[in-house]
Enzyme design. Structure first.
Site, mmCIF file in Angstrom:
data_model
loop_
_atom_site.group_PDB
_atom_site.id
_atom_site.type_symbol
_atom_site.label_atom_id
_atom_site.label_comp_id
_atom_site.label_asym_id
_atom_site.label_seq_id
_atom_site.Cartn_x
_atom_site.Cartn_y
_atom_site.Cartn_z
ATOM 1 N N SER A 1 0.834 -1.190 0.000
ATOM 2 C CA SER A 1 0.000 0.000 0.000
ATOM 3 C C SER A 1 0.871 1.243 0.000
ATOM 4 O O SER A 1 1.948 1.251 0.600
ATOM 5 C CB SER A 1 -0.889 0.010 1.246
ATOM 6 O OG SER A 1 -1.554 1.249 1.358
ATOM 7 N N TYR B 1 -1.984 -0.145 10.178
ATOM 8 C CA TYR B 1 -1.955 -0.663 8.810
ATOM 9 C C TYR B 1 -0.674 -0.216 8.109
ATOM 10 O O TYR B 1 0.005 -1.020 7.458
ATOM 11 C CB TYR B 1 -3.190 -0.154 8.059
ATOM 12 C CG TYR B 1 -3.220 -0.504 6.591
ATOM 13 C CD1 TYR B 1 -3.603 -1.775 6.173
ATOM 14 C CD2 TYR B 1 -2.892 0.440 5.623
ATOM 15 C CE1 TYR B 1 -3.654 -2.102 4.822
ATOM 16 C CE2 TYR B 1 -2.936 0.129 4.274
ATOM 17 C CZ TYR B 1 -3.316 -1.143 3.877
ATOM 18 O OH TYR B 1 -3.360 -1.453 2.546
ATOM 19 N N LYS C 1 2.307 -2.577 6.479
ATOM 20 C CA LYS C 1 2.683 -2.507 5.064
ATOM 21 C C LYS C 1 4.115 -2.012 4.885
ATOM 22 O O LYS C 1 4.802 -2.437 3.952
ATOM 23 C CB LYS C 1 1.695 -1.640 4.281
ATOM 24 C CG LYS C 1 0.323 -2.274 4.170
ATOM 25 C CD LYS C 1 0.388 -3.641 3.486
ATOM 26 C CE LYS C 1 -0.965 -4.299 3.378
ATOM 27 N NZ LYS C 1 -0.917 -5.601 2.715
#
Length: 170
Positions: free
Chosen positions: A112, A127, A131
Site C-alpha cells: 500500500s 496498517y 505494510k
C-alpha cells in the site's frame, strides 16, 4: 503449443477465481486462516508436500481497520502482525523450494502507498506499520535472492489493485 499455466490461489473468493482462471490452465485452490498458527502451519505443510513447483508467488493478503492510533486494541495489532508473519513464512517456503530445485522464480508483494506515505485523511497507523514491514521485506528479498545462484525477482505493487484482481476480494 499452448503455454502451461498452473496456479495456486489462496483468497476469500477462491472458488470464483478458480472457475474463471481455469480457462487458462490448471488451477489449485488452497484456503487457510493466515492469522492462526494452525492455519499457517497447515498451508505451509500443503505447499511443502503438494506444491513445491510454485515459481510465482503473489502475496496479496491484508486487512484494514481505519482507526486513530489511540483507539487500536491488541487484537487489531495482532491481526496485522499475524498476516505479516504468514506472508514471511509462505514466501520463505516458496523461495526455499525454488533454491532446492535450482529454479528461478518471481515474488510479488501487494502493499500500500500507506506503507510509504502517511495520509492524514485516513487514520491508518497500524496498517501503515504492517505494510511498511512488507515493503522492507520485499527490498531485502530482492537483494538476498538476486545474489543467489538461483535468483528470484522480487517486486512490489502499491496503490490501487488491478480491477481484474479486485473482483475476487470482498
Amino acid at each position: 503449443m499452448a503455454a502451461r499455466l498452473s496456479l495456486v490461489i489462496v483468497l476469500k473468493k477462491a472458488e470464483e477465481a478458480r472457475k474463471e482462471l481455469s480457462a487458462l490452465g490448471q488451477v489449485t485452490v488452497l484456503t487457510a486462516n493466515l492469522t492462526s498458527e494452525k492455519g499457517l502451519a497447515s498451508l505451509l505443510n500443503t505447499i511443502d508436500e503438494q506444491h513445491t513447483d510454485i515459481d510465482l508467488l503473489v502475496n496479496a493478503a491484508g486487512v484494514f481497520f481505519p482507526k486513530p492510533f489511540l483507539e487500536h486494541q491488541d487484537a487489531d495489532y495482532d491481526q496485522y502482525m499475524a498476516l505479516n508473519k504468514a506472508l514471511f513464512f509462505i514466501t520463505q517456503k516458496v523461495a526455499a523450494n525454488l533454491v532446492a530445485k535450482g529454479r528461478a522464480g518471481a515474488i510479488v508483494n501487494v502493499g500500500s502507498m500507506w506503507g510509504k506515505q502517511a495520509i492524514a485523511a485516513t487514520p491508518s497507523s497500524a496498517y501503515s506499520m504492517a505494510k511498511a514491514g512488507l515493503h522492507a521485506l520485499t527490498q531485502h528479498l530482492g537483494m538476498e535472492l538476486a545474489a543467489s545462484q538461483y535468483p528470484c525477482k522480487c517486486g512490489f505493487s502499491s496503490g490501487s489493485c488491478n480491477a481484474n484482481l479486485r473482483r475476487f476480494y470482498p
